[in-house]
Design an enzyme around this catalytic site. Structure first.
Site, PDB file in Angstrom:
ATOM      1  N   SER A  40       0.792  -1.244   0.000  1.00  0.00           N
ATOM      2  CA  SER A  40       0.000   0.000   0.000  1.00  0.00           C
ATOM      3  C   SER A  40       0.816   1.281   0.000  1.00  0.00           C
ATOM      4  O   SER A  40       0.254   2.378  -0.086  1.00  0.00           O
ATOM      5  CB  SER A  40      -0.956   0.007   1.199  1.00  0.00           C
ATOM      6  OG  SER A  40      -2.008  -0.906   0.993  1.00  0.00           O
TER       7      SER A  40
ATOM      8  N   LYS B 282       2.599   6.642   5.394  1.00  0.00           N
ATOM      9  CA  LYS B 282       1.839   5.528   4.812  1.00  0.00           C
ATOM     10  C   LYS B 282       2.477   4.195   5.167  1.00  0.00           C
ATOM     11  O   LYS B 282       3.698   4.037   5.122  1.00  0.00           O
ATOM     12  CB  LYS B 282       1.796   5.672   3.277  1.00  0.00           C
ATOM     13  CG  LYS B 282       0.781   4.763   2.622  1.00  0.00           C
ATOM     14  CD  LYS B 282      -0.634   5.201   2.910  1.00  0.00           C
ATOM     15  CE  LYS B 282      -1.648   4.077   2.682  1.00  0.00           C
ATOM     16  NZ  LYS B 282      -1.603   3.012   3.692  1.00  0.00           N
TER      17      LYS B 282
ATOM     18  N   LYS C  89       0.094   3.821  -2.640  1.00  0.00           N
ATOM     19  CA  LYS C  89      -0.920   4.879  -2.532  1.00  0.00           C
ATOM     20  C   LYS C  89      -0.307   6.271  -2.396  1.00  0.00           C
ATOM     21  O   LYS C  89      -1.014   7.278  -2.563  1.00  0.00           O
ATOM     22  CB  LYS C  89      -1.862   4.588  -1.363  1.00  0.00           C
ATOM     23  CG  LYS C  89      -2.693   3.314  -1.549  1.00  0.00           C
ATOM     24  CD  LYS C  89      -3.651   3.114  -0.380  1.00  0.00           C
ATOM     25  CE  LYS C  89      -4.547   1.902  -0.574  1.00  0.00           C
ATOM     26  NZ  LYS C  89      -3.935   0.630  -0.190  1.00  0.00           N
TER      27      LYS C  89
ATOM     28  N   SER D 203      -6.145   3.240   4.627  1.00  0.00           N
ATOM     29  CA  SER D 203      -5.519   2.547   3.491  1.00  0.00           C
ATOM     30  C   SER D 203      -6.546   1.803   2.645  1.00  0.00           C
ATOM     31  O   SER D 203      -6.312   0.668   2.206  1.00  0.00           O
ATOM     32  CB  SER D 203      -4.441   1.570   3.995  1.00  0.00           C
ATOM     33  OG  SER D 203      -3.594   1.184   2.941  1.00  0.00           O
TER      34      SER D 203
END
Length: 335
Positions: free
Chosen positions: A124, A297, A127, A184
């Site tokens: 992720s 993140k 992202k 997320s």
């Protein structure tokens, strides 16, 4: 009679003298024995003292030698930690993850690196580039935070981490940004990709073009959320630091979302409305530190293992720390 008396007197004197001589001899022997025993006792005491002193010396020498050995080992360990270098020449830290980078945000200077250019699955962390394109679109006036986005069947079908958007559900751009940054959400990422570019495939093409423009030579994206297990979906710790720097320096408002620990959104569907709690996946936000964590993140899949791009600041200095493929979530945050 006179002679007899004289002889008897002499005899008595002789007996007395013999007795005296015997007494003196016995007394002398007793004194000698006492002196011998005293000398022997002193010798024994001296031997015991010297033995005890010798043992104490030996013990002290042993302890000193042991202490010197321990100090030497500690010095060697410290020296080893200081002098050990990774292939890129940065001082080695006790980093468990196989890939890592520490970057100073304002200049882009690399402070520490470990296998910084090895290509790995980012999960992720992908992202971050999705968010760059979202804020690019806002900055260009193509979209606004208050715009309403309709969730497609494709977006709803996303598995993994998600906020459980329903097909046809409407959410604002800002709400979907929160869903991406805080929770997320894979479904929210796809919904935004489709809203901006018409399809996820077209959006991913834009992601790769943006990466190329940033000089991210080790990066190739296949989807917009990192859920894919494609062996072609790859990036590097260095490239993650580069795109993280682009996001936080060009769009510092990202921290308005990345520092939120928990927040509720409202699902409005045909079945009615319900509250849904978003919980931040970045546990660093709640850890006791002497600096301020500002984001950014997390990511994890069975292929990518545990990844992180963390941002923090102290005394006006902003840092970006990237961890790739840590063995577990605790090691990710510890690194």
């Amino acid at each position: 009679l006179t002679v007899s008396s004289a002889w008897a007197g002499q005899k008595n004197r002789g007996y007395i003298m013999v007795q005296e001589s015997c007494c003196q001899t016995m007394e002398s022997r007793a004194k000698q024995k006492i002196r011998y025993e005293t000398a022997e006792s002193r010798t024994d005491q001296k031997i015991r003292y010297e033995t005890a002193e010798s043992r104490a010396d030996q013990k002290m020498q042993h302890q000193t030698a042991e202490s010197r050995t321990e100090q030497k080992m500690q010095h060697q360990t410290a020296e080893s930690r200081t002098e050990q270098k990774n292939p890129e020449g940065s001082p080695s830290l006790q980093i468990l993850a196989p890939g890592a980078v520490l970057m100073e945000a304002s200049t882009g200077q690399i402070i520490y690196e470990k296998n910084a250019d090895e290509r790995r699955s980012p999960a992720s962390i992908t992202k971050i580039m999705t968010l760059i394109l979202i804020f690019d679109a806002i900055d260009a006036g193509k979209i606004r935070l208050g715009d309403e986005v309709v969730t497609s069947a494709h977006a709803k079908s996303m598995g993994g981490s998600q906020v459980f958007l329903e097909e046809g559900e409407i959410q604002t751009v800002e709400t979907l940004i929160k869903c991406i940054v805080i929770a997320s959400g894979n479904d929210a990422s796809v919904a935004m990709a489709e809203y901006i570019s018409g399809s996820e495939a077209a959006f991913v093409q834009s992601m790769n073009e943006r990466a190329k423009g940033l000089g991210m030579t080790g990066t190739h994206f296949v989807d917009c959320c990192g859920l894919t297990e494609s062996p072609e979906h790859l990036t590097t710790a260095r490239d993650i630091a580069v795109m993280s720097r682009e996001l936080i320096t060009k769009y510092p408002q990202i921290h308005n979302y990345s520092t939120i620990w928990m927040e509720n959104i409202t699902h409005v569907t045909k079945q009615g409305s319900r509250e849904f709690g978003l919980s931040n996946t970045n546990r660093l936000l709640k850890m006791a530190t002497n600096y301020r964590v500002t984001g950014l993140k997390t990511g994890s899949t069975s292929m990518a293992k545990y990844c992180l791009s963390a941002t923090a600041e102290k005394d006006g200095v902003r840092l970006i720390a990237v961890i790739m493929a840590a063995p577990d979530y605790k090691a990710r945050f510890a690194d």
